[in-house]
Design an enzyme around this catalytic site. Structure first.
Site, short mmCIF file in Angstrom:
data_model
loop_
_atom_site.label_atom_id
_atom_site.label_comp_id
_atom_site.label_asym_id
_atom_site.label_seq_id
_atom_site.Cartn_x
_atom_site.Cartn_y
_atom_site.Cartn_z
N SER A 95 0.84 -1.21 0.00
CA SER A 95 0.00 0.00 0.00
C SER A 95 0.87 1.25 0.00
N GLY A 141 -17.52 7.82 -0.79
CA GLY A 141 -16.49 6.81 -0.98
C GLY A 141 -16.51 6.26 -2.39
N ALA A 246 -2.90 2.40 -9.80
CA ALA A 246 -2.73 1.73 -8.51
C ALA A 246 -3.45 0.38 -8.48
N ARG A 247 -4.62 0.32 -9.10
CA ARG A 247 -5.36 -0.95 -9.12
C ARG A 247 -4.56 -2.02 -9.86
N ASP A 340 -7.66 -21.66 7.94
CA ASP A 340 -8.41 -22.87 8.30
C ASP A 340 -7.48 -24.08 8.41
N GLU A 367 -9.69 1.31 -3.29
CA GLU A 367 -9.42 1.39 -4.74
C GLU A 367 -10.59 0.83 -5.54
P1 TGC Z 1 -18.87 8.84 -14.74
O1 TGC Z 1 -19.68 10.07 -14.41
O2 TGC Z 1 -19.30 7.95 -15.81
O3 TGC Z 1 -17.38 9.28 -15.07
C1 TGC Z 1 -16.69 10.16 -14.21
C2 TGC Z 1 -15.35 10.48 -14.84
O4 TGC Z 1 -14.53 9.30 -14.86
C3 TGC Z 1 -14.20 8.95 -16.18
N1 TGC Z 1 -14.37 7.51 -16.33
C4 TGC Z 1 -13.56 6.70 -17.01
N2 TGC Z 1 -12.42 6.94 -17.65
C5 TGC Z 1 -11.84 5.91 -18.29
N3 TGC Z 1 -12.36 4.66 -18.30
C6 TGC Z 1 -13.52 4.38 -17.66
N4 TGC Z 1 -14.03 3.16 -17.70
C7 TGC Z 1 -14.16 5.43 -16.95
N5 TGC Z 1 -15.29 5.51 -16.23
C8 TGC Z 1 -15.41 6.79 -15.85
C9 TGC Z 1 -15.19 9.67 -17.06
O5 TGC Z 1 -14.64 9.99 -18.32
C10 TGC Z 1 -15.49 10.92 -16.29
O6 TGC Z 1 -14.47 11.86 -16.49
P2 TGC Z 1 -14.78 13.46 -16.50
O7 TGC Z 1 -13.44 14.08 -16.38
O8 TGC Z 1 -15.41 13.71 -17.82
O9 TGC Z 1 -15.69 13.75 -15.33
O10 TGC Z 1 -18.60 7.96 -13.47
P3 TGC Z 1 -19.37 7.89 -12.10
O11 TGC Z 1 -19.16 9.15 -11.33
O12 TGC Z 1 -20.75 7.41 -12.37
O13 TGC Z 1 -18.59 6.71 -11.33
C11 TGC Z 1 -17.49 6.13 -11.84
C12 TGC Z 1 -16.95 5.08 -10.85
C13 TGC Z 1 -18.01 4.52 -9.92
C14 TGC Z 1 -16.44 3.94 -11.67
C15 TGC Z 1 -15.84 5.75 -10.07
O14 TGC Z 1 -16.27 6.85 -9.42
C16 TGC Z 1 -15.09 4.80 -9.16
O15 TGC Z 1 -14.16 4.17 -9.63
N6 TGC Z 1 -15.46 4.70 -7.84
C17 TGC Z 1 -14.65 3.99 -6.87
C18 TGC Z 1 -13.89 4.98 -6.02
C19 TGC Z 1 -12.52 4.53 -5.70
O16 TGC Z 1 -11.97 3.61 -6.30
N7 TGC Z 1 -11.88 5.20 -4.78
C20 TGC Z 1 -10.53 4.92 -4.45
C21 TGC Z 1 -9.95 5.98 -3.55
S1 TGC Z 1 -8.18 5.90 -3.45
C22 TGC Z 1 -7.86 4.53 -2.54
O17 TGC Z 1 -8.69 3.77 -2.18
C23 TGC Z 1 -6.44 4.31 -2.24
S2 TGC Z 1 -6.08 2.91 -1.30
C24 TGC Z 1 -4.42 2.98 -1.51
C25 TGC Z 1 -3.63 1.93 -0.87
O18 TGC Z 1 -3.43 2.02 0.37
O19 TGC Z 1 -3.12 1.06 -1.61
P1 FAD Z 2 -19.24 2.99 0.42
O1 FAD Z 2 -19.01 3.66 -0.88
O2 FAD Z 2 -20.12 3.64 1.41
O3 FAD Z 2 -19.75 1.52 0.12
C1 FAD Z 2 -20.34 0.70 1.14
C2 FAD Z 2 -20.91 -0.54 0.47
O4 FAD Z 2 -21.89 -0.16 -0.51
C3 FAD Z 2 -19.87 -1.36 -0.28
O5 FAD Z 2 -20.14 -2.72 -0.15
C4 FAD Z 2 -20.07 -0.94 -1.73
O6 FAD Z 2 -19.66 -1.92 -2.68
C5 FAD Z 2 -21.59 -0.73 -1.76
N1 FAD Z 2 -21.98 0.18 -2.84
C6 FAD Z 2 -21.72 1.50 -2.98
N2 FAD Z 2 -22.23 1.98 -4.12
C7 FAD Z 2 -22.83 0.93 -4.73
C8 FAD Z 2 -23.53 0.78 -5.97
N3 FAD Z 2 -23.70 1.80 -6.82
N4 FAD Z 2 -24.02 -0.44 -6.27
C9 FAD Z 2 -23.82 -1.49 -5.42
N5 FAD Z 2 -23.17 -1.42 -4.25
C10 FAD Z 2 -22.68 -0.21 -3.91
N6 FAD Z 2 -9.19 6.59 -0.14
C11 FAD Z 2 -8.39 7.56 -0.64
O7 FAD Z 2 -8.84 8.50 -1.28
N7 FAD Z 2 -7.04 7.52 -0.44
C12 FAD Z 2 -6.44 6.52 0.26
O8 FAD Z 2 -5.21 6.50 0.40
C13 FAD Z 2 -7.26 5.50 0.81
N8 FAD Z 2 -6.71 4.54 1.58
C14 FAD Z 2 -7.53 3.64 2.22
C15 FAD Z 2 -6.97 2.74 3.14
C16 FAD Z 2 -7.78 1.86 3.83
C17 FAD Z 2 -7.19 0.95 4.85
C18 FAD Z 2 -9.18 1.82 3.55
C19 FAD Z 2 -10.07 0.84 4.26
C20 FAD Z 2 -9.74 2.71 2.66
C21 FAD Z 2 -8.92 3.63 1.99
N9 FAD Z 2 -9.48 4.60 1.13
C22 FAD Z 2 -8.67 5.58 0.59
C23 FAD Z 2 -10.91 4.69 0.96
C24 FAD Z 2 -11.50 3.66 0.00
O9 FAD Z 2 -11.18 3.95 -1.33
C25 FAD Z 2 -13.01 3.63 0.22
O10 FAD Z 2 -13.21 3.01 1.47
C26 FAD Z 2 -13.75 2.90 -0.88
O11 FAD Z 2 -13.70 3.60 -2.10
C27 FAD Z 2 -15.21 2.61 -0.52
O12 FAD Z 2 -15.82 3.74 -0.02
P2 FAD Z 2 -16.65 3.67 1.39
O13 FAD Z 2 -15.77 3.04 2.39
O14 FAD Z 2 -17.16 5.02 1.65
O15 FAD Z 2 -17.83 2.67 1.11
#
Ligand code: TGC
Ligand code: FAD
Length: 388
Positions: A95, A141, A246-247, A340, A367
């Protein structure tokens, strides 16, 4: 227990270049010699081993495939193999490298100005600076497009207001890449530690990713100069592109956690005797080990092809989503199965599968959750978005 020498049932190593094999071996030895002796203590204390950050940088493990000043610029496959070896140690270690490399260095290299690249990339690559990535908020999120954090222009500065939550490296970071809603589109800002109005706070009480720094970013009208705005990051597509990088690393990384679980479970099963014979001699235990090895081997093939496609410039979000989704679920299943097979011994920190298992509960959520990746691939194959 025999030392870990890698799991490669299908001889994928034969498809790697000398550089790729050598990088993998070097990181494997580093994890065994320098990281594993520390992990139990840090896991128990809930701390990241910051003492290793300089070594990670010196070995070229921070942003290895990023291009720019001070960056190694290696192949996508080398990056994947590095992630795999790091996560064999702990998901918290991978991470750290994912956030630093894919979520901070990569966007600076791709969306940043020359001044930003020169100012930040050499220090981040060397491990002299630490970065974090603030996208998630308390109320947003899976749907970051609805973020509440705002950026309002004030002369040559921007005023950032909002909170970012669950942020890896939050309290260690020298620089936070913060995403905020600008006057028209989402924008990205490099918020440096010491910026007035900017503070961080650790998240306590985690049972998952304990050896990782997770925290909150607090932006109370933080004043950031326009020179710290990433000029080419406009719209949600910019953070989504970072996530895709990152994914990709996560899809590779979790294979390492699964390999460690398989290795530990197999060794334990060969030594542990019940009913007068090693438990490895029972058909049900063998079936569990075979299932683990089969799923690991499939995930390795998937990632190798994903890496080769990325090297050809084919790097679409749904391809990466499929791999992240499959491989994290696979690793979590392996960790639960290994736990297990270890019976009661599997519930203490004397053995790694229980730690991997709780870590992977975070990895399957961050992610993009497992279900969000289902919907990303679902939208690709049907043409119908089912998020809303
Ligand atoms: P939508 O309104 O359709 O699009 C929003 C913007 O995203 C672009 N886009 C794409 N680009 C390329 N390929 C695709 N398949 C794309 N899908 C969407 C799109 O062009 C648009 O761009 P713009 O600039 O015109 O606005 O999308 P939406 O808002 O309905 O939702 C898209 C969705 C659900 C897929 C996206 O929001 C998503 O991936 N949600 C998950 C959030 C997430 O992954 N968060 C991660 C936070 S960081 C983290 O967790 C770090 S952990 C790090 C560690 O410790 O390792
Ligand atoms: P929610 O979005 O509230 O989701 C809760 C539940 O609802 C999930 O099961 C989800 O799948 C479901 N759900 C949501 N929407 C839908 C839908 N449309 N259809 C069906 N099911 C749905 N974020 C950063 O920006 N930077 C970081 O560095 C980072 N590091 C992290 C480190 C850790 C240890 C953790 C646990 C999280 C981190 N995150 C970070 C945040 C992480 O990306 C979010 O937790 C994640 O994107 C999910 O968001 P949420 O926790 O708010 O869950």
């Amino acid at each position: 227990m025999k030392p870990y020498t890698g799991i490669d049932f299908y001889r994928y190593a034969g498809q790697l270049t000398d550089e790729e094999r050598s990088a993998q071996q070097t990181v494997r030895e580093f994890v065994t010699a320098s990281f594993l002796p520390l992990i139990r203590t840090h896991h128990a204390a809930g701390t990241f081993p910051t003492e290793l950050i300089g070594e990670l940088g010196a070995m070229g493990l921070l942003g290895p495939s990023v291009s720019g000043p001070g960056c190694p610029g290696l192949s996508a496959t080398v990056y994947g193999l590095i992630c795999q070896e790091l996560e064999r140690g702990d998901s918290g270690l991978r991470s750290f490298a994912s956030v630093q490399g894919s979520l901070v260095m990569w966007p600076i290299s791709v969306f940043g100005s020359d001044e930003q690249r020169n100012k930040f990339l050499p220090g981040l690559a060397a491990g002299k600076l630490v970065g974090c990535f603030g996208l998630t908020e308390p109320d947003h999120g899976s749907d970051p497009g609805a973020m509440a954090t705002t950026a309002v222009k004030d002369g040559t500065d921007w005023i950032l207001t909002g909170n970012k939550m669950w942020i890896t490296n939050a309290t260690t970071a020298d620089v936070a890449l913060v995403w905020a809603r600008g006057p028209e589109r989402i924008l990205g800002f490099l918020v440096e530690r010491g910026t007035p109005g900017f503070s961080t706070q650790a998240t306590k009480g985690k049972y998952s990713l304990r050896a990782s720094d997770t925290g909150e970013l607090i932006l109370a009208e933080a004043r950031v100069p326009d020179a710290n705005r990433l000029p080419d990051a406009v719209g949600l597509r910019a953070p989504i592109a970072c996530l895709n990088e990152a994914r990709y690393g996560i899809a590779w990384g979790v294979i390492g956690a699964a390999c460690d679980c398989y290795h530990v479970a197999r060794e334990y099963a060969l030594q542990r005797e019940q009913f007068g014979q090693p438990i490895a001699s029972f058909q049900l235990v063998q079936r569990k080990l075979v299932r683990m090895l089969t799923e690991i081997t499939k995930a390795q093939g998937l990632c190798l092809q994903l890496g080769r496609l990325k090297e050809q410039g084919i790097n679409e979000v749904p391809l990466v989503s499929l791999a992240k989704r499959n491989n994290v679920a696979m690793a979590l299943e392996c960790a639960r199965t290994a736990r297990d097979i270890l019976g009661a011994a599997g519930i203490t920190d004397e053995h790694s599968p229980g730690r991997h298992m709780t870590n992977l509960e975070s990895v399957i959520t961050y992610e993009g959750t497992h279900d969000i990746h289902t919907l990303i691939v679902g939208a690709e194959i049907t043409g119908i978005q089912a998020f809303r």
